[in-house]
Scaffold this active site. Structure first.
Site, mmCIF file in Angstrom:
data_model
loop_
_atom_site.group_PDB
_atom_site.id
_atom_site.type_symbol
_atom_site.label_atom_id
_atom_site.label_comp_id
_atom_site.label_asym_id
_atom_site.label_seq_id
_atom_site.Cartn_x
_atom_site.Cartn_y
_atom_site.Cartn_z
ATOM 1 N N GLU A 23 -1.327 -2.715 14.266
ATOM 2 C CA GLU A 23 -2.245 -2.699 13.130
ATOM 3 C C GLU A 23 -3.623 -3.204 13.522
ATOM 4 O OE1 GLU A 23 -1.369 -5.457 9.862
ATOM 5 O OE2 GLU A 23 -1.963 -3.869 8.508
ATOM 6 N N SER A 37 0.832 -1.205 0.000
ATOM 7 C CA SER A 37 0.000 0.000 0.000
ATOM 8 C C SER A 37 0.864 1.252 0.000
ATOM 9 C CB SER A 37 -0.906 0.016 1.228
ATOM 10 O OG SER A 37 -1.707 -1.135 1.234
#
Lengths: 334, 401
Positions: B246, B163
């Site tokens: 995360e 990403s």
């Protein structure tokens, strides 16, 4: 903000858990089932009463300053009450626990059940009718809470075969007597509190379901290894916990909010969400627990049936899924 | 159990609210999601504003350029910025929520000085180089290798699902530094400069038509040994620290966002006439209850993490309970966009935003990644079953590790 339990709350939780483990362990539970489910064990209920379970939120007896009847309560809040009711749910204690506590908080002594009119879908059923000291009748139309003599109701009622062996039910077809108005009670608040405490019972039950499934999955061997090592079984158990944990924090948060703010629209929505999630965690958790137990789970000998059947009883106690979901959806448009 | 703000927390919230009201009034329109340079500019400009107002790295230690406050203040920041409809981390995601916290917890003093301030000031963008074509959910199967050559590693291999790679300055890169060691050992966590010679980025187009991530090809890329975070071959442990961030609080603000989106969808359902359908209405109710409960779960996890940090004097690292959150949240979030499709009827076959409305179908397609990214739902279930419930490991997974 510190959402964790306080030291006192953890001690309360541990004390109730220890009390129930001693007084209503697996043998006593089975004995109650084999005893044809005659109703709440009077000895156990007397012990719970002495321990203060039904007077959690009643005013502290030490000062007893407001002079209310039966004011031998512990003076605690809903945040503490939900912790105690989680434990009662985990132990599968039978009887009208929630209504009896609600009555205690209103200063009324004795085993109580609560019904709401109109009754909604299905017949009007009352738990343990002959053993009740009082019946609370909540009228949605007038918003009133009335106290009715159960003996008068029993005359127009008949026992029915009930799904949960530990929750005997009486079907009431006759009109209920008008009884005595409890003019100090806020009927909507009582209903909301009852919904929350029932959600707490479901959380305890769901917790027992996941622990029971995990213990069985760790012990039962098939294909040369514990079935708990198989991914399919692991994922069933993981989903049980993943439904339980949000429900548990939702119940505890709703109790804190209701204690702090009273029955505001936001607090009522929090309770509705808590009951909705707790019902799902309990009913689906008990169902998955049965699946993990396999053929044994389908027998009368295994306790899994008791979990499943009680989760159904509590699902239909106080606000049900339909009512909770509608309340929450209305809240979205405000 | 206390959900109310302490006086200090209330003061922080109040100051933040009034600052947000002012900053939001001056904020320009969001960029076209397909225009990565514009997205980078927009996201970093917002980060710069947060930094200048003292709201960047609220829970990072002061020596790392942060405010030195606790995780509760961080949660308030996430809650209030989301409530105000402010831009979320965007392109700053990996730097602020993965790499930054990992360097705070595991980096050397030099690394903290070099890398943390530019993240907070919105000057440098990070991307994540963990997954490989043959090592997605089975992350320990990664093969990108780093061979020591003096005070450099020479890195060769490829990464995927990277990403923000198109605009990133740095990459948190997992490499194999000892091919002989057992799978979970022999891995190291490196800081890769994206402009180094031998780095090639090839954007991947998602089924939603966007380029959210890219493939990354590494051909004998020289990375200084001083760019290693943690000890050589200790990268797996460092990675677990990164992933717990995360799964822990990285999605917290998005719960608030989902709750707001659900409210907008309910009003749309009312105007479209779908609200009279009781079955549909109750699904709205259930989802509202789920998002509310997930927010309470975040508060619970943060309270636990804050207490653990206070006890040990260390950092608030979220525990395995984060997997429970990730599992439920990713599913609830997908249900939200499935519900939108039912509200829209045949309108759900159209892509793109209409007037003031959002691109519900584009979001629905985008949302298919939620149960895959950051560890699939199947991996999360296995983590919950084995690490929280203590069920035995499957035989196939224990063999050879």
């Amino acid at each position: 903000m510190d959402f964790r339990l306080t030291v006192e709350q953890r001690e309360l939780q541990a004390a109730v858990r220890a009390l129930l483990a001693g007084r209503f362990g697996p043998e006593r539970l089975r004995a109650a089932v084999d005893d044809d489910g005659g109703g709440p064990d009077p000895v156990l209920w007397a012990e719970l009463r002495r321990a203060g379970v039904f007077g959690l939120r009643g005013p502290d007896g030490a000062d007893g300053s407001d002079g209310r009847a039966g004011s031998d309560g512990l003076g605690l809040g809903l945040a503490e009450a939900v912790l105690v009711f989680e434990e009662l749910g985990r132990a599968l204690v039978p009887g009208p626990l929630v209504a009896t506590e609600l009555a205690g908080a209103l200063g009324l002594d004795g085993t109580a059940a609560l019904v709401r009119l109109p009754a909604g879908r299905g017949p009007l059923l009352v738990e343990q009718l002959p053993r009740l000291d009082l019946l609370l009748v909540l009228d949605t139309g007038s918003g009133e809470l009335r106290r009715v003599d159960p003996a008068e109701v029993a005359a127009g009622a008949e026992p029915v075969r009930a799904v949960d062996p530990l929750t005997p039910l009486w079907r009431v077809d006759a009109a209920l007597p008008s009884g005595t108005l409890l003019d100090r009670a806020d009927a909507a608040l009582v209903w909301t509190e009852g919904t929350l405490l029932t959600a707490a019972l479901q959380v305890g039950l769901a917790d027992r379901a996941v622990r029971s499934a995990v213990v069985h999955a760790g012990r039962r061997e098939q294909f040369g290894q514990p079935i708990g090592a198989f991914q399919a079984v692991q994922h069933l158990c993981a989903d049980m916990l993943a439904r339980l944990e949000p429900a548990r924090v939702a119940v505890r948060a709703a109790a804190v909010v209701l204690d702090a703010d009273g029955a505001t629209p936001a607090a009522r929505a929090a309770v509705a969400g808590a009951k909705l999630l707790a019902d799902e965690a309990a009913v689906r958790g008990a169902r998955d627990c049965l699946q993990v137990h396999g053929g044994m789970g389908f027998t009368w000998e295994a306790d899994v049936q008791l979990l499943l059947k009680r989760s159904w009883v509590w699902q239909h106690s106080f606000a049900d899924s339909e009512e909770c979901a509608e309340l929450l959806s209305r809240q979205l448009l405000l | 159990m206390d959900l109310s703000d302490t006086p200090a927390e209330a003061g922080f919230r109040c100051g933040l609210r009034s600052w947000l009201a002012k900053a939001m009034a001056e904020l320009g329109p969001p960029p076209d999601p397909a225009d990565w340079p514009a997205r980078r500019a927009y996201d970093t400009a917002w980060q710069r504003q947060l930094y200048e107002a003292g709201y960047a790295g609220v829970h990072w230690p002061a020596e790392a350029g942060g405010r030195g406050a606790g995780p509760v203040e961080h949660l308030i920041l996430l809650e209030e910025t989301e409530r105000a409809g402010a831009p979320y981390v965007g392109a700053n995601f990996v730097g602020l929520l993965h790499a930054g916290p990992t360097i705070v917890a595991e980096g050397t003093p030099e690394q903290r000085r070099r890398y943390l301030p530019p993240i907070l000031r919105g000057e440098e963008i990070w991307c994540q180089g963990f997954s490989e074509p043959d090592a997605g959910s089975d992350l320990a199967a990664l093969r990108t290798r780093a061979v020591r050559d003096g005070d450099h590693y020479v890195v060769t291999g490829s990464k995927i699902w990277t990403s923000h790679a198109e605009v990133a300055d740095w990459c948190e890169l997992l490499v194999r530094t000892d091919p002989e060691a057992p799978r979970h050992q022999g891995i190291s966590w490196l800081i890769l400069p994206m402009d180094a010679s031998g780095v090639t980025v090839r954007p991947l187009r998602t089924l939603a038509g966007t380029t959210e991530f890219a493939e990354l090809f590494l051909d004998e890329v020289r990375v200084p040994v001083s760019n290693r975070v943690g000890a050589e071959n200790d990268g797996w442990r460092v990675t677990m620290v990164t992933l717990s961030f995360e799964r822990g609080t990285a999605f917290a603000a998005e719960v608030v966002a989902c709750r707001r989106t659900l409210g907008r969808l309910a009003r749309l359902a009312e105007t479209e006439g779908a609200w009279t359908d009781a079955v549909l209405r109750r699904r709205f109710g259930l989802l509202a209850g789920q998002f509310d409960a997930l927010w309470r779960l975040v508060q619970w996890n943060v309270s636990e993490a804050a207490a653990a940090a206070a006890r040990t004097g260390g950092d608030a690292v979220p525990g395995a309970g984060a997997s429970v959150f990730k599992l439920r949240f990713s599913e609830a979030r997908q249900e939200l966009y499935d519900l939108a499709a039912e509200v829209l009827g045949s309108g759900s076959l159209l892509l793109g935003a209409v007037g003031e409305e959002e691109d519900w179908t584009g979001q629905r397609l985008q949302g298919l990644s939620y149960t895959i990214a950051a560890g699939t739902s199947q991996i999360q279930r296995s983590i919950v079953a084995q690490r929280i419930l203590g069920l035995p490991k499957p035989r196939s997974a224990t063999r050879g590790s």
